[in-house]
Design a protein around this motif. Sequence first.
Motif, PDB file in Angstrom:
ATOM      1  N   HIS A  99       0.855  -1.190   0.000  1.00 39.36           N
ATOM      2  CA  HIS A  99       0.000   0.000   0.000  1.00 39.36           C
ATOM      3  C   HIS A  99       0.884   1.230   0.000  1.00 39.36           C
ATOM      4  O   HIS A  99       1.689   1.420   0.915  1.00 39.36           O
ATOM      5  CB  HIS A  99      -0.912   0.002   1.224  1.00 39.36           C
ATOM      6  N   LEU A 126       2.900   2.468   3.187  1.00 40.59           N
ATOM      7  CA  LEU A 126       2.064   2.501   4.384  1.00 40.59           C
ATOM      8  C   LEU A 126       2.080   1.159   5.085  1.00 40.59           C
ATOM      9  O   LEU A 126       2.296   1.060   6.282  1.00 40.59           O
ATOM     10  CB  LEU A 126       0.625   2.771   3.959  1.00 40.59           C
ATOM     11  N   ALA A 127       1.816   0.153   4.299  1.00 40.54           N
ATOM     12  CA  ALA A 127       1.673  -1.175   4.881  1.00 40.54           C
ATOM     13  C   ALA A 127       1.920  -2.188   3.789  1.00 40.54           C
ATOM     14  O   ALA A 127       1.830  -1.874   2.606  1.00 40.54           O
ATOM     15  CB  ALA A 127       0.275  -1.360   5.431  1.00 40.54           C
ATOM     16  N   VAL A 128       2.270  -3.376   4.203  1.00 41.53           N
ATOM     17  CA  VAL A 128       2.389  -4.446   3.236  1.00 41.53           C
ATOM     18  C   VAL A 128       1.595  -5.640   3.752  1.00 41.53           C
ATOM     19  O   VAL A 128       1.743  -6.048   4.896  1.00 41.53           O
ATOM     20  CB  VAL A 128       3.869  -4.778   2.927  1.00 41.53           C
ATOM     21  N   SER A 149       3.356  -3.784  11.362  1.00 45.22           N
ATOM     22  CA  SER A 149       3.195  -2.361  11.654  1.00 45.22           C
ATOM     23  C   SER A 149       2.704  -1.662  10.408  1.00 45.22           C
ATOM     24  O   SER A 149       3.009  -2.058   9.287  1.00 45.22           O
ATOM     25  CB  SER A 149       4.508  -1.757  12.126  1.00 45.22           C
ATOM     26  N   ILE A 150       1.903  -0.657  10.642  1.00 43.21           N
ATOM     27  CA  ILE A 150       1.441   0.201   9.554  1.00 43.21           C
ATOM     28  C   ILE A 150       1.881   1.604   9.937  1.00 43.21           C
ATOM     29  O   ILE A 150       1.545   2.088  11.025  1.00 43.21           O
ATOM     30  CB  ILE A 150      -0.085   0.127   9.389  1.00 43.21           C
ATOM     31  N   VAL A 151       2.675   2.209   9.086  1.00 43.12           N
ATOM     32  CA  VAL A 151       3.198   3.542   9.395  1.00 43.12           C
ATOM     33  C   VAL A 151       2.560   4.525   8.426  1.00 43.12           C
ATOM     34  O   VAL A 151       2.786   4.454   7.221  1.00 43.12           O
ATOM     35  CB  VAL A 151       4.736   3.568   9.250  1.00 43.12           C
ATOM     36  N   PHE A 152       1.739   5.404   8.969  1.00 43.88           N
ATOM     37  CA  PHE A 152       1.096   6.393   8.110  1.00 43.88           C
ATOM     38  C   PHE A 152       2.057   7.541   7.881  1.00 43.88           C
ATOM     39  O   PHE A 152       2.705   7.999   8.829  1.00 43.88           O
ATOM     40  CB  PHE A 152      -0.191   6.900   8.757  1.00 43.88           C
ATOM     41  N   PRO A 153       2.178   8.016   6.652  1.00 47.34           N
ATOM     42  CA  PRO A 153       3.109   9.118   6.390  1.00 47.34           C
ATOM     43  C   PRO A 153       2.707  10.357   7.186  1.00 47.34           C
ATOM     44  O   PRO A 153       1.579  10.829   7.063  1.00 47.34           O
ATOM     45  CB  PRO A 153       2.982   9.350   4.887  1.00 47.34           C
ATOM     46  N   ILE A 188      -4.405  -4.408   5.179  1.00 41.46           N
ATOM     47  CA  ILE A 188      -5.374  -3.342   4.933  1.00 41.46           C
ATOM     48  C   ILE A 188      -6.421  -3.927   4.012  1.00 41.46           C
ATOM     49  O   ILE A 188      -6.158  -4.246   2.856  1.00 41.46           O
ATOM     50  CB  ILE A 188      -4.698  -2.105   4.310  1.00 41.46           C
ATOM     51  N   ARG A 234      -9.326   0.667   1.804  1.00 39.39           N
ATOM     52  CA  ARG A 234      -8.721   1.982   2.001  1.00 39.39           C
ATOM     53  C   ARG A 234      -9.411   2.934   1.051  1.00 39.39           C
ATOM     54  O   ARG A 234      -9.624   2.599  -0.113  1.00 39.39           O
ATOM     55  CB  ARG A 234      -7.242   1.861   1.679  1.00 39.39           C
TER      56      ARG A 234
END
Lengths: 302, 983
Positions: free
Chosen positions: A173, A180-182, B668-672, B747, B750
């Motif tokens: 993503h 953002l994420a994978v 982990s999901i890292v939002f910009p 995800i 989205r």
Amino acid sequence: MGVLLLRWVLAVTLLLTCVLGFKSDELLLDDEEFGIEGGRSSSFHSDSHQPSTAATSTSTSRKRFSESASDSKIQFTLQHAFGDSDFSDAGNFSARLKTWSHGGQTLTKLRFKRDPLTEVEQKIFKELLRGDDFYRIRLPSNVLSPPGREYIISSVKARCLPGDGLEEHFVIHMEGVNVLAVNYGAPGACAYPRQLKFPGKWSFKSHTVLKNSEQAPRAPIFAEDALGGEEGDGEAVKPIERSFWAKYWMYLIPLGLIVMNAVTQAMNMPDEQPGGQPGAPAQQQPGSAVQRGPSSGAVRRR
Amino acid sequence: MAMAIRVFLILLLFLSSTNLGYSLYEDQVGLMDWHQQYIGKVKHALFHTQKTGRKRVLVSTEENVVASLDLRHGEIFWRHVLGTDDVVDGLDIALGKYVITLSSDGSILRAWNLPDGQMVWESSLQGSKASKSILYVPKNLKADKDDLILVFGKGYLHAVSGIDGEVLWKKDFAGESIEVTHIIQSADKIYVAGFFGSSKFYVYGLNADNGELLKNDHTVLPSDTFGELLSVSGDKFVVLDKIRSKIFTINIKNGEIRYKQKPISDLIKDSSGQAVILPTRLPELFALRIDSHVFIIKVTNEDDLVLVDKINNAASLSDALSISEGQHAFAFIQHESSSIHLFVKDVNDWSGDLLKESIIIDHQRGNIDKIFINNYVRTDRSYGFRALMVMEDHSLLLVQQGEIVWSREDGLASVVDVTTSELPVEKEGVSVAKVEQNLFEWLKGHVLKLKGTLMIASPEDVVAIQAMRLRSSEKSKMTRDHNGFRKLLIVLTRAGKVFALHTGDGRVVWSILLHTLRKTEVCEHPVGLNIYQWQVPHHHALDENPSILVVGRCGPSLAAPAVFSFVDAYTGKELKFLRLPHTIAQVIPLPYTDSTEQRLHLIIDINQRAYLYPRTPEAIDILQREFSNVYWYSVEADNGVVRGHALKSNCIQKVVDEYCFDFRDLWSIVFPSESEKIIATATRKSNEVVHTQAKVMTDYDVMYKYVSKNILFVANAAPKARGEIGTATPEEAWLVIYIIDTVTGRILHRMTHHGCQGPVHAVFSENWVVYHYFNLRAHRYEMSVVEVYDQSRADNKDVWKFVLGKHNLTSPMSSYYRPEITTKSQSYFFTHSVKAIEVTLTAKGITSKQLLIGTIGDQVLALDKRFLDPRRTLNPSQAEKEEGIIPLTDSLPIISQSYITHSLKVEGLRGIVTVPAKLESTSLVFAYGVDLFFTQIAPSRTYDSLTEDFSYALLLLTIVALVAAIFVTWVLSERKDLQEKWR
């Protein structure tokens, strides 16, 4: 339904006219595509489908910026870890970075090259499979200045991966140049309880997909649609022709019941009428003469 | 037969169409619902008893409420709830008829009419710099003078006319950079005093008529000061020096500053410990607290200090009250083991007490926090005193003649968390006499109801029927009922008190002030965090009581140590308590219980450790069995990161603790950070039940709902659009929503809403999420729905597959499957802004759902989920209409009958809680804020039970009549038969 269809058609024609308006759009169509190694993913279709409302605006903006867009090649690495071990390099993603004149940057044509597993790694992987432990991967959160703010981690139970070889599926993503994420895992099912199974060959078969954000559908505004809505009415209003059975089942079933009831009664009638006659059961015969009085009464009462 | 089916279908259709307008009749108000009004913890109180007529007390509270209470009964005459950030700083009475409030850091001044609470005027006072705000209403002004109200706030001194709120003049002190602390009025001059830094003392003299600066003076004290400057009388001040060993006395007679200093040790011989000047205003006196002693010190005319008295164990002191010319009284409280002593003394004559009373107060109310006194003339013409006491649990008491005249449980205005508990099972064995009496009552009741139905009831009967309905002793019984309507609502308040409220009538069944959440030396600022169901006995329901877990923390920061309290849900006794050696970042109730039906809880601390409770070997066994199936997530909203975790192994540390576990990050999901900030998250409720997994479309197609418990909704806004609506342009505002699987971190969906911004309120239920936000382009609020469907099971449509067992519906679901999902979404405009959003819960999940929306007007609106169906189209076909699809509209309708709070308001609404009843059709709703409101709602009507006022007598009568008719006709037919036979 008809309205939506009409709007979609309108949008598509608009898009087409815009596209026809300038000379070369090869690059642009590419934009929607991404490099896939080892096969095409089905999720691509849902991704490429742009909501019709957004189509016009994006196409015009593309027209404006396409000439000034420049692209360069970039690479970023995939790292992996077995259970709680440290991360080590496992492969390379390469992509083309397109820079738009308005400042936006996007990745296209993603390709992925997996490093083969070494002997030692194969051994550790076997251990993972035995222990039903996690196989973890990570990517930089910014592809231009890795690792960016933080690494993006994803993991899967190692037992999900072995198929013929080792099969994996990435959905990355993106937001501009940020990851953002994978979503990482097996391309298909991973049945529970997970069975211990070793892969036939120790090479990865990878599928990669890039995903960007979708536009949300807008709230319907009726002031604009009033005209289009009326035109579409003609076809939509037409009721669906239903089968005879679907229409009248509630009459047919009781009718059937009544008929069946009547038939059974009719079948019984001949039995009762010749009560004292040859067809009747033997044990009723002796009593028939004695019981005549009451039985005739019963018949009357009925 | 066919007719019957059609009639049934029509009836069903009729019922399903009527439930859109769920509402109740006027005479049904108060049958199922109750509403309680509170004000919160009192900050200021003013008595208004001079005139004959209604005696009242005016209060402002920490919940930003301004109210007028009846002094005789404690009822609310009128009440205004100001907004959450409109904190009341000052309260006073002007002109004898207006209540003046200063709020929002000294920027809003309002006048309310004293008898009825109507707002008379409001002025907004502008300023530039944040500062302390002071409201000063000069007393005893000459009648011909324009009544001035002096307000200091945001660096400005404003003189406001008391008649219409017009700003007469203002003086800027922002440039002087002094911290103004006092305003003094003498004759035509106004003195403004304050500190620059902590040792430079300034006084400005101003003309009261126009604000002209007459003179200013300043002096530098020999050392820095500690704490607040206290005004002792018009022109005298006292303040402590930095090391709290000396007292400075400052006199500003005629604008000239003189000061004196005196060491505390000179006054008080054997003093040790830190001294604090108490903020009690007494003429010529001040109170100094050292440890648990309070010293009353007099400031003489020559600015000398004289020790007047020493009070041991003083808990609270009131301000001085002027009872007659030159005579002032004040009150203080002394605690003794079980009772408290109230003393009222004359300020000038210290030898005797004006009043000495001892009162016994329920120890569950804790210590006395504040006391306000008021005097009255007794029948024998002497002075009597009444005291208004604010307790540690935020309740309010009025004490007169040694007795508690009334009390208000105002702690309930600040509910922090809510849970429910079942009531005890009814024990067998009821006496015959009771049954007989009940039977008679029952019959009488039904005869009355019958009369009502047949419209032959006299007006008295109607009154009796209404009273009977309201009384309905059934609903307030202390036992479990068949329908599950009677429950205990267990609420935790900010004061650290736990209340159990009966759902039938809202009365307090028990209350306990948890000593773990009381201020002690170990725990300076305790906060109650959450309340959980700890033990819910089903197997031993008759002989074991359920218990609840209250989680608290010693201080607002995450690093403060945590406390646990276990409370019996039936008796309200604290079973045990724990002071935990670790901190609390997250509490995760696990879906496992041990043999005594205690629920396993995992506590995550801030050092990446997980702790298991209860600490029993059995709990360890259960957890070991499910060790690899425990996953959880954490949201770091400031950082813009969502992480997933799983347990790893026992802690590696010096002291072996087998209840402590290390965990690892799985994803982990890292939002910009430059484009997204997390503003809201929502997840499914753990106790929600989904009845049907599939949804049949109009074309007999089947869609399978994606029902996963491990699902998280996250809404992110653009960093620029995080502020209030209007601060960002549509181009720089967007809202990105995510639906995330919390086991694998995938995800699932989205989506970006361009030109939209928060605040976002969201609710997740079954396979859908509904969220509310603001659309900047359309200048309206919007609500969107996203429904998630599972495509991997979509092939299971063929009947033959089911017959041959070739479907995959019974195979276990694993989060490691690659999900094939489709989503459907749609947005609608919604007129209101929203304070809270919730969805109804029912026991089996069969009943259709309603969204409960807490509107900006502090009401709760029930909106059918069908309005938020993404499949709504402009012209639904006949089949779609039959299915219940409503034609598409651009905005959601607000039907005024569907407010479940009907005409009431839940002031300061903060949350809505829904609990399923045992009866499938019904859901219990509890809304809390400053007020509390409870009701039962049936989103699809009560299709599974008869209504309360169903006339059983009429039914019985009909049956009896029918049976009689059968016998009569039978006899008749027999007779006729016989005649036939004889013929």
